[in-house]
Design a protein around this motif. Structure first.
Motif, PDB file in Angstrom:
ATOM      1  N   LYS A  54       1.075  -1.125  -0.202  1.00  0.00           N
ATOM      2  CA  LYS A  54       0.072  -0.042  -0.150  1.00  0.00           C
ATOM      3  C   LYS A  54       0.878   0.865  -0.018  1.00  0.00           C
ATOM      4  CE  LYS A  54      -3.711  -2.623   2.309  1.00  0.00           C
ATOM      5  NZ  LYS A  54      -5.015  -1.640   3.649  1.00  0.00           N
ATOM      6  N   ILE A  55       0.211   2.509   0.157  1.00  0.00           N
ATOM      7  CA  ILE A  55       0.788   4.131  -0.252  1.00  0.00           C
ATOM      8  C   ILE A  55       0.188   4.055   1.211  1.00  0.00           C
ATOM      9  CG2 ILE A  55       0.747   5.967  -1.296  1.00  0.00           C
ATOM     10  CD1 ILE A  55       2.492   4.080  -2.503  1.00  0.00           C
ATOM     11  N   SER A  56       1.207   4.775   2.374  1.00  0.00           N
ATOM     12  CA  SER A  56       1.042   5.636   3.125  1.00  0.00           C
ATOM     13  C   SER A  56       0.450   7.071   2.591  1.00  0.00           C
ATOM     14  CB  SER A  56       2.067   5.375   4.362  1.00  0.00           C
ATOM     15  OG  SER A  56       2.707   4.112   4.528  1.00  0.00           O
ATOM     16  N   LEU A  57      -0.709   7.472   2.819  1.00  0.00           N
ATOM     17  CA  LEU A  57      -1.236   8.969   3.039  1.00  0.00           C
ATOM     18  C   LEU A  57      -1.957   9.803   4.326  1.00  0.00           C
ATOM     19  CD1 LEU A  57      -4.023   8.772   0.034  1.00  0.00           C
ATOM     20  CD2 LEU A  57      -1.650   9.275  -0.321  1.00  0.00           C
ATOM     21  N   THR A  58      -2.201  10.328   4.240  1.00  0.00           N
ATOM     22  CA  THR A  58      -2.514  10.786   5.778  1.00  0.00           C
ATOM     23  C   THR A  58      -3.999  11.633   4.975  1.00  0.00           C
ATOM     24  OG1 THR A  58      -0.970  13.387   5.299  1.00  0.00           O
ATOM     25  CG2 THR A  58      -0.389  11.487   6.264  1.00  0.00           C
ATOM     26  N   ARG A  71      -3.756  13.239   1.918  1.00  0.00           N
ATOM     27  CA  ARG A  71      -2.715  13.751   0.983  1.00  0.00           C
ATOM     28  C   ARG A  71      -1.175  13.096   1.269  1.00  0.00           C
ATOM     29  NH1 ARG A  71      -2.946  19.375   1.706  1.00  0.00           N
ATOM     30  NH2 ARG A  71      -0.528  19.358   1.820  1.00  0.00           N
ATOM     31  N   LEU A  72       0.209  13.510   0.468  1.00  0.00           N
ATOM     32  CA  LEU A  72       1.271  13.182   0.881  1.00  0.00           C
ATOM     33  C   LEU A  72       1.444  13.767   1.858  1.00  0.00           C
ATOM     34  CD1 LEU A  72       2.461  12.555  -2.775  1.00  0.00           C
ATOM     35  CD2 LEU A  72       2.200  10.870  -1.700  1.00  0.00           C
ATOM     36  N   PRO A  73       1.786  12.614   3.169  1.00  0.00           N
ATOM     37  CA  PRO A  73       2.746  13.380   3.931  1.00  0.00           C
ATOM     38  C   PRO A  73       3.647  14.524   3.847  1.00  0.00           C
ATOM     39  CG  PRO A  73       3.118  11.194   3.664  1.00  0.00           C
ATOM     40  CD  PRO A  73       2.090  11.347   2.839  1.00  0.00           C
ATOM     41  N   GLY A  74       4.475  15.364   4.435  1.00  0.00           N
ATOM     42  CA  GLY A  74       5.446  16.358   4.288  1.00  0.00           C
ATOM     43  C   GLY A  74       5.360  17.467   5.076  1.00  0.00           C
ATOM     44  N   SER A 179       0.590  16.780  -6.140  1.00  0.00           N
ATOM     45  CA  SER A 179       0.848  15.985  -5.330  1.00  0.00           C
ATOM     46  C   SER A 179       0.365  14.694  -5.967  1.00  0.00           C
ATOM     47  CB  SER A 179       0.442  15.819  -4.282  1.00  0.00           C
ATOM     48  OG  SER A 179       1.430  16.875  -3.394  1.00  0.00           O
ATOM     49  N   ALA A 180      -1.168  15.100  -6.888  1.00  0.00           N
ATOM     50  CA  ALA A 180      -1.761  13.837  -7.352  1.00  0.00           C
ATOM     51  C   ALA A 180      -0.957  13.636  -8.691  1.00  0.00           C
ATOM     52  CB  ALA A 180      -3.414  13.922  -7.588  1.00  0.00           C
ATOM     53  N   LEU A 181      -0.374  14.206  -9.265  1.00  0.00           N
ATOM     54  CA  LEU A 181       0.403  13.861 -10.391  1.00  0.00           C
ATOM     55  C   LEU A 181       1.679  13.180  -9.856  1.00  0.00           C
ATOM     56  CD1 LEU A 181       0.750  14.252 -13.609  1.00  0.00           C
ATOM     57  CD2 LEU A 181       1.592  16.472 -13.118  1.00  0.00           C
TER      58      LEU A 181
END
Length: 189
Positions: A54-58, A71-74, A179-181
């Motif tokens: 999986k991918i860790s999104l927030t 979101r992508l964390p950051g 970030s989506a792109l």
């Protein structure tokens, strides 16, 4: 096609805590024109694959939309524009600072401890707004006991399947379109 060349030092017309408006005279062919752009210190975004594919999104409350966003964390590479401008004057490479900030954000927002992050891409905002986002992949990490959120942050880690992450990029649930792109580019490589 005329090439744009700076013809003098930048002039800061306005400076706030995180954004400044800069004027730059440029030679464009035989003319000298004044260009204006906004500058903000750069940020980081993290792509953190999980061990189960999986991918860790927030999911984070964002005051600009008065709602929660996936979101992508950051976060920021520098807390203030003043710190960023002082760094620029050193002539050092920003990538090492961006990686340091990315590792800090991985610990704070996702609760993972990583030794290194791989630079995936740099997103430039545009001609009239300078706000670079540094995208890093964090593959090797250990899980901390918990997140280390800053005061006022409300962030939940959401492990997301590849299929759901792709759909979220396309249907607008990930509202930061840059970030989506970048996430789509990562998922489709």
């Amino acid at each position: 096609m005329a090439i744009h060349k700076p013809s003098g030092p930048e002039k800061v017309a306005y400076q706030g805590r995180i954004i400044e408006v800069v004027e730059q005279t440029m030679e464009v062919g035989a003319k000298t024109l004044t260009f204006e752009f906004a500058r903000r210190a750069p940020g980081t975004r993290l792509i953190i694959p999980t061990s189960d594919g999986k991918i860790s999104l927030t999911k984070e409350y964002r005051p600009e939309i008065q709602d929660y966003d996936y979101r992508l964390p950051g976060g920021k590479v520098f807390d203030t524009l003043k710190e960023y401008n002082l760094f620029i004057q050193t002539g050092k490479d920003i990538k090492a600072e961006a990686e340091r900030a990315a590792l800090k954000e991985a610990r704070e927002e996702v609760g993972v401890i990583a030794e290194k992050a791989e630079l995936f891409a740099i997103s430039k905002c545009g001609a009239t707004v300078e706000w670079d986002l540094y995208y890093f992949i964090v593959n090797e990490y250990t899980q901390a006991n918990e997140q280390a959120l800053e005061e006022g942050e409300r962030i939940v880690v959401v492990p997301t399947t590849i299929e759901d992450a792709r759909a979220m990029c396309l249907d607008g649930r990930i509202q930061e379109e840059r970030s989506a792109l970048m996430l789509l580019r990562y998922l489709n490589r």
